[in-house]
Enzyme design. Structure first.
Site, PDB file in Angstrom:
ATOM      1  N   TYR A   1       3.252   9.714  -0.476  1.00  0.00           N
ATOM      2  CA  TYR A   1       4.349   9.134   0.310  1.00  0.00           C
ATOM      3  C   TYR A   1       5.712   9.317  -0.376  1.00  0.00           C
ATOM      4  O   TYR A   1       6.746   9.105   0.242  1.00  0.00           O
ATOM      5  CB  TYR A   1       4.138   7.636   0.590  1.00  0.00           C
ATOM      6  CG  TYR A   1       2.811   7.279   1.226  1.00  0.00           C
ATOM      7  CD1 TYR A   1       1.997   8.237   1.836  1.00  0.00           C
ATOM      8  CD2 TYR A   1       2.354   5.958   1.228  1.00  0.00           C
ATOM      9  CE1 TYR A   1       0.777   7.902   2.404  1.00  0.00           C
ATOM     10  CE2 TYR A   1       1.134   5.611   1.803  1.00  0.00           C
ATOM     11  CZ  TYR A   1       0.352   6.591   2.377  1.00  0.00           C
ATOM     12  OH  TYR A   1      -0.851   6.245   2.940  1.00  0.00           O
TER      13      TYR A   1
ATOM     14  N   HIS B   1      -7.366   9.706  -2.197  1.00  0.00           N
ATOM     15  CA  HIS B   1      -6.730   9.635  -0.874  1.00  0.00           C
ATOM     16  C   HIS B   1      -7.588  10.286   0.227  1.00  0.00           C
ATOM     17  O   HIS B   1      -7.713   9.741   1.318  1.00  0.00           O
ATOM     18  CB  HIS B   1      -5.352  10.313  -0.955  1.00  0.00           C
ATOM     19  CG  HIS B   1      -4.371   9.816   0.051  1.00  0.00           C
ATOM     20  ND1 HIS B   1      -3.022   9.760  -0.182  1.00  0.00           N
ATOM     21  CD2 HIS B   1      -4.537   9.354   1.311  1.00  0.00           C
ATOM     22  CE1 HIS B   1      -2.409   9.289   0.888  1.00  0.00           C
ATOM     23  NE2 HIS B   1      -3.304   9.034   1.805  1.00  0.00           N
TER      24      HIS B   1
ATOM     25  N   LYS C   1      -2.603   5.969  -4.478  1.00  0.00           N
ATOM     26  CA  LYS C   1      -3.701   6.919  -4.198  1.00  0.00           C
ATOM     27  C   LYS C   1      -3.447   8.255  -4.879  1.00  0.00           C
ATOM     28  O   LYS C   1      -2.307   8.700  -4.985  1.00  0.00           O
ATOM     29  CB  LYS C   1      -3.817   7.147  -2.680  1.00  0.00           C
ATOM     30  CG  LYS C   1      -3.774   5.852  -1.878  1.00  0.00           C
ATOM     31  CD  LYS C   1      -3.946   6.037  -0.397  1.00  0.00           C
ATOM     32  CE  LYS C   1      -3.640   4.738   0.339  1.00  0.00           C
ATOM     33  NZ  LYS C   1      -2.234   4.583   0.733  1.00  0.00           N
TER      34      LYS C   1
ATOM     35  N   ASP D   1       0.841  -1.194   0.000  1.00  0.00           N
ATOM     36  CA  ASP D   1       0.000   0.000   0.000  1.00  0.00           C
ATOM     37  C   ASP D   1       0.880   1.250   0.000  1.00  0.00           C
ATOM     38  O   ASP D   1       1.545   1.556   0.982  1.00  0.00           O
ATOM     39  CB  ASP D   1      -0.905   0.004   1.251  1.00  0.00           C
ATOM     40  CG  ASP D   1      -1.884   1.172   1.236  1.00  0.00           C
ATOM     41  OD1 ASP D   1      -2.987   1.002   0.680  1.00  0.00           O
ATOM     42  OD2 ASP D   1      -1.540   2.255   1.750  1.00  0.00           O
TER      43      ASP D   1
HETATM   44  P1  NAD Z   1       0.807   1.474  11.777  1.00  0.00           P
HETATM   45  O1  NAD Z   1      -0.406   1.394  12.655  1.00  0.00           O
HETATM   46  O2  NAD Z   1       1.038   0.420  10.777  1.00  0.00           O
HETATM   47  O3  NAD Z   1       2.059   1.618  12.765  1.00  0.00           O
HETATM   48  C1  NAD Z   1       3.371   1.698  12.268  1.00  0.00           C
HETATM   49  C2  NAD Z   1       4.357   2.013  13.404  1.00  0.00           C
HETATM   50  O4  NAD Z   1       4.183   1.094  14.471  1.00  0.00           O
HETATM   51  C3  NAD Z   1       5.805   1.826  12.922  1.00  0.00           C
HETATM   52  O5  NAD Z   1       6.338   3.042  12.476  1.00  0.00           O
HETATM   53  C4  NAD Z   1       6.510   1.321  14.164  1.00  0.00           C
HETATM   54  O6  NAD Z   1       6.933   2.432  14.912  1.00  0.00           O
HETATM   55  C5  NAD Z   1       5.430   0.603  14.923  1.00  0.00           C
HETATM   56  N1  NAD Z   1       5.461  -0.870  14.734  1.00  0.00           N
HETATM   57  C6  NAD Z   1       5.194  -1.578  13.598  1.00  0.00           C
HETATM   58  N2  NAD Z   1       5.261  -2.892  13.833  1.00  0.00           N
HETATM   59  C7  NAD Z   1       5.574  -3.032  15.134  1.00  0.00           C
HETATM   60  C8  NAD Z   1       5.788  -4.154  15.961  1.00  0.00           C
HETATM   61  N3  NAD Z   1       5.659  -5.395  15.512  1.00  0.00           N
HETATM   62  N4  NAD Z   1       6.118  -3.922  17.266  1.00  0.00           N
HETATM   63  C9  NAD Z   1       6.231  -2.668  17.757  1.00  0.00           C
HETATM   64  N5  NAD Z   1       6.026  -1.573  17.017  1.00  0.00           N
HETATM   65  C10 NAD Z   1       5.708  -1.742  15.716  1.00  0.00           C
HETATM   66  O7  NAD Z   1       0.804   2.934  11.124  1.00  0.00           O
HETATM   67  P2  NAD Z   1       0.768   3.564   9.665  1.00  0.00           P
HETATM   68  O8  NAD Z   1       2.027   3.356   8.957  1.00  0.00           O
HETATM   69  O9  NAD Z   1       0.272   4.949   9.864  1.00  0.00           O
HETATM   70  O10 NAD Z   1      -0.400   2.760   8.921  1.00  0.00           O
HETATM   71  C11 NAD Z   1      -0.170   1.620   8.105  1.00  0.00           C
HETATM   72  C12 NAD Z   1      -0.372   1.949   6.648  1.00  0.00           C
HETATM   73  O11 NAD Z   1      -1.672   2.473   6.430  1.00  0.00           O
HETATM   74  C13 NAD Z   1       0.547   3.068   6.126  1.00  0.00           C
HETATM   75  O12 NAD Z   1       1.880   2.633   5.949  1.00  0.00           O
HETATM   76  C14 NAD Z   1      -0.172   3.446   4.867  1.00  0.00           C
HETATM   77  O13 NAD Z   1       0.071   2.489   3.865  1.00  0.00           O
HETATM   78  C15 NAD Z   1      -1.630   3.383   5.330  1.00  0.00           C
HETATM   79  N6  NAD Z   1      -2.134   4.709   5.760  1.00  0.00           N
HETATM   80  C16 NAD Z   1      -3.089   5.307   5.002  1.00  0.00           C
HETATM   81  C17 NAD Z   1      -3.604   6.547   5.356  1.00  0.00           C
HETATM   82  C18 NAD Z   1      -4.666   7.174   4.504  1.00  0.00           C
HETATM   83  O14 NAD Z   1      -4.987   8.346   4.703  1.00  0.00           O
HETATM   84  N7  NAD Z   1      -5.229   6.459   3.567  1.00  0.00           N
HETATM   85  C19 NAD Z   1      -3.151   7.208   6.517  1.00  0.00           C
HETATM   86  C20 NAD Z   1      -2.173   6.573   7.290  1.00  0.00           C
HETATM   87  C21 NAD Z   1      -1.690   5.325   6.906  1.00  0.00           C
END
Ligand code: NAD
Length: 283
Positions: free
Chosen positions: A52, A110, A77, A47
């Site tokens: 990004y 998005h 997106k 994704d």
């Molecule tokens: P997430 O909830 O996936 O959390 C990621 C963070 O959690 C990492 O940076 C790390 O610090 C921590 N983490 C990850 N795995 C871990 C583990 N096993 N143990 C401990 N800590 C851990 O947050 P995200 O990246 O905001 O969301 C996931 C994906 O969703 C994004 O990469 C993106 O692709 C999507 N997203 C979309 C939108 C949108 O507006 N459409 C907004 C935000 C994110």
């Protein structure tokens, strides 16, 4: 129990792996390596987004993996500055050329940006319908759409979005928007599924994790699965990328699921912006 990622059917007949890998906030220089690692571990769904800044590196990693293009589900997106149909057409072409792909599996608006473009996201959506008709987007969907936005598309557009990608995690279950999706054949994709790490030291999560002998991240990610939501956690740490992939070889019982759902804080649980107000357009 084998750790197999289920494929879920979208309303257009295509399928999507329920677990993917998110690349938000991964620096372009680190992206190819992180995505390469994820593909090695077994992820088959990535994704990304124009916002990004790492579409090119995602494409590079998919090519370097040796997997066939058809084996990896890729989402991107439309960025906020490109909602006018002419701009959306150009932006979509540049997404495909950054990825060096001739089609994308899923392309999303998005953000709805209801306070921009005279509130018109319908003409933007109709541009996405074109991309699907001409085969360059296999599936199309939206992100951060609230119920009134989805209702407006239902009234004014032809194609029902395949997905709505919204913020969902234990502190924000976003039930109303999820319920609208469930009732209208729109799958929910849960972004920030572990609330960017903020839920991982919650005492309830820590306790459930201890009971099932898994990590807090695995428990939170697993909790999304029976609800039918699609998740794509982000990490650049190889151990965590692997840990986040191993969520299909155990289950949570009803009590554990109820305890996790009980953590919902409603609007106060949001980590990201409220889609009704968000109006950011990158310079
Ligand atoms: P997430 O909830 O996936 O959390 C990621 C963070 O959690 C990492 O940076 C790390 O610090 C921590 N983490 C990850 N795995 C871990 C583990 N096993 N143990 C401990 N800590 C851990 O947050 P995200 O990246 O905001 O969301 C996931 C994906 O969703 C994004 O990469 C993106 O692709 C999507 N997203 C979309 C939108 C949108 O507006 N459409 C907004 C935000 C994110």
């Amino acid at each position: 129990m084998a750790n197999t990622v289920p494929d879920i059917s979208l309303n257009d007949g295509n399928t999507i792996p329920q677990l993917g890998f998110g690349v938000y906030q991964i620096e372009p220089r680190d992206t190819a390596e992180a995505v390469g690692r994820a593909l090695e571990i077994g992820y088959r769904h990535i994704d990304t987004a124009e916002m990004y800044g790492n579409e090119a590196e995602v494409g590079e990693a998919v090519r370097a993996s040796g997997l066939d293009r058809g084996e990896v589900f890729v989402t991107s997106k439309l960025n906020n500055g490109f909602h006018r149909p002419q701009d959306a057409r150009r932006a979509f072409e540049s997404t495909l050329s950054a990825l060096k792909m001739d089609y994308i599996d899923l392309f999303l608006i998005h953000w709805p940006l209801p306070t921009r473009y005279d509130g018109d996201f319908v003409s933007t959506w109709k541009a996405l319908e074109e991309f699907q008709r001409d085969g360059r987007a296999r599936s199309i969907g939206v992100s951060n759409f609230q119920v009134p936005h989805l209702e407006r598309l239902a009234a004014e557009a032809d194609v029902v979005p395949a997905v709505n990608q919204i913020e969902v995690h234990p502190y924000l279950t976003n039930e109303q928007v999820r319920a609208y999706g469930a009732g209208h054949n729109i799958l929910t994709e849960a972004w920030s599924p572990i609330a960017q790490g903020r839920v991982l030291d919650d005492p309830t999560i820590v306790d459930v994790a201890a009971q099932v002998g898994r990590t807090p991240a695995q428990v939170v990610l697993r909790g999304h699965v029976p609800r039918g939501d699609i998740v794509f956690p982000k990490s650049t740490t190889p151990k965590r990328i692997e840990e986040n992939f191993r969520i299909f070889d155990f289950t949570l019982d009803d009590t554990a699921m109820e305890r996790i759902s009980g953590l919902d804080r409603g609007e106060a649980g949001r980590t990201g912006p409220n889609p009704d107000e968000f109006d950011y357009i990158p310079a």
